[in-house]
Design an enzyme around this catalytic site. Structure first.
Site, PDB file in Angstrom:
ATOM      1  N   ASN A  16       0.835  -1.210   0.000  1.00  0.00           N
ATOM      2  CA  ASN A  16       0.000   0.000   0.000  1.00  0.00           C
ATOM      3  C   ASN A  16       0.864   1.252   0.000  1.00  0.00           C
ATOM      4  O   ASN A  16       0.559   2.227  -0.694  1.00  0.00           O
ATOM      5  CB  ASN A  16      -0.935   0.002   1.215  1.00  0.00           C
ATOM      6  N   MET A  85       0.835  -3.158  12.380  1.00  0.00           N
ATOM      7  CA  MET A  85       0.315  -4.237  13.206  1.00  0.00           C
ATOM      8  C   MET A  85       0.291  -3.922  14.710  1.00  0.00           C
ATOM      9  O   MET A  85       0.076  -4.802  15.521  1.00  0.00           O
ATOM     10  CB  MET A  85       1.112  -5.525  12.965  1.00  0.00           C
ATOM     11  N   LYS A  86       0.555  -2.680  15.050  1.00  0.00           N
ATOM     12  CA  LYS A  86       0.465  -2.279  16.462  1.00  0.00           C
ATOM     13  C   LYS A  86      -0.810  -1.465  16.655  1.00  0.00           C
ATOM     14  O   LYS A  86      -1.303  -0.831  15.707  1.00  0.00           O
ATOM     15  CB  LYS A  86       1.666  -1.408  16.845  1.00  0.00           C
ATOM     16  N   ILE A  87      -1.268  -1.457  17.890  1.00  0.00           N
ATOM     17  CA  ILE A  87      -2.475  -0.681  18.194  1.00  0.00           C
ATOM     18  C   ILE A  87      -2.048   0.682  18.736  1.00  0.00           C
ATOM     19  O   ILE A  87      -1.244   0.758  19.673  1.00  0.00           O
ATOM     20  CB  ILE A  87      -3.349  -1.437  19.213  1.00  0.00           C
ATOM     21  N   LEU A  88      -2.558   1.729  18.119  1.00  0.00           N
ATOM     22  CA  LEU A  88      -2.230   3.068  18.614  1.00  0.00           C
ATOM     23  C   LEU A  88      -2.969   3.328  19.925  1.00  0.00           C
ATOM     24  O   LEU A  88      -4.146   2.983  20.063  1.00  0.00           O
ATOM     25  CB  LEU A  88      -2.630   4.138  17.589  1.00  0.00           C
ATOM     26  N   ASN A 102      -7.043   4.295   8.429  1.00  0.00           N
ATOM     27  CA  ASN A 102      -6.550   2.916   8.414  1.00  0.00           C
ATOM     28  C   ASN A 102      -7.298   2.147   7.337  1.00  0.00           C
ATOM     29  O   ASN A 102      -8.400   2.532   6.942  1.00  0.00           O
ATOM     30  CB  ASN A 102      -6.821   2.269   9.785  1.00  0.00           C
ATOM     31  N   HIS A 104      -8.576  -1.807   6.807  1.00  0.00           N
ATOM     32  CA  HIS A 104      -8.702  -3.102   7.498  1.00  0.00           C
ATOM     33  C   HIS A 104      -9.265  -4.124   6.509  1.00  0.00           C
ATOM     34  O   HIS A 104     -10.301  -3.868   5.878  1.00  0.00           O
ATOM     35  CB  HIS A 104      -9.624  -2.957   8.711  1.00  0.00           C
TER      36      HIS A 104
END
Ligand code: GRF
Length: 196
Positions: A16, A85-88, A102, A104
């Site tokens: 992307n 792949m991390k959560i903010l 984002n 998904h």
């Protein structure tokens, strides 16, 4: 149109990211001021380096202060999560309120979280797709910007679904960024129906 500044967050292949780099080369009014990866081996970092974009790598366990310092340096108008792949945390989200998007790989609100292609196949769903959305503190639950669906065929497996999803993402991420850059898309809004 003044180019907007993008910070792009990745963790892996960065296809992307590449689609956005290519779109900029073809006139998308944006400049990427940082590519931030949660993984030091992410191929997306190589893509960014080839395009001479500043890169930053987060350690496995990082403090918000580190990510925030990278982001403040980049001064983004828009933060683009592209396979990050991390959560903010809410702290990071609130520091850049209303300007984080984002993608998904599912038809949200179905299949939040991981392994979406596998779960869609296991459920025997007739269709699959991908969702662009605004990022809020609730995971994969911010207002939807744009969703595209397609029928699952008998021949589909995880890999083919992944590719079909990515093909859609590569087409629409640049269009969404363009709409934001031209002030035709604001927090909470959907991409106009007439965008093809
Ligand atoms: C995309 O399919 C995106 O929906 C998901 O992870 C994938 C990232 O792919 N969150 P890439 O790193 O851009 O190739």
């Amino acid at each position: 149109m003044t180019p907007i500044k993008l910070a792009i967050l990745i963790s892996g292949e960065g296809s992307n990211l590449q689609a956005i780099i290519d779109a900029i080369a073809n006139g998308l009014p944006a400049t990427i001021t940082a590519v931030i990866s949660s993984h030091d081996k992410a191929y997306g970092l190589t893509r960014a380096e080839k395009a001479k974009i500043p890169t930053y790598v987060l350690p496995k366990h990082y403090d918000d202060s580190l990510l925030l310092s990278y982001l403040h340096q980049a001064q983004p108008d828009l933060i683009v999560l592209a396979g990050f792949m991390k959560i903010l945390t809410p702290a990071v989200i609130h520091a850049f309120n209303d300007c984080i998007i984002n993608v998904h790989p599912s038809l949200l609100p179905q299949y939040k979280g991981l392994d979406t292609h596998k779960r869609v196949l296991a459920a025997g769903d007739p269709e699959h797709g991908t969702t662009f959305h605004w990022v809020t503190a609730e995971l994969d639950a911010g207002p939807i910007i744009f969703q595209r669906r397609f029928a699952i065929t008998e021949d589909d497996d995880e890999n083919s679904l992944k590719q079909k999803v990515k093909d859609i993402e590569h087409t629409y991420y640049p269009k969404i960024i363009e709409a934001f850059a031209s002030k035709n898309l604001f927090f909470g809004e959907k991409l106009e129906k007439n965008v093809k």
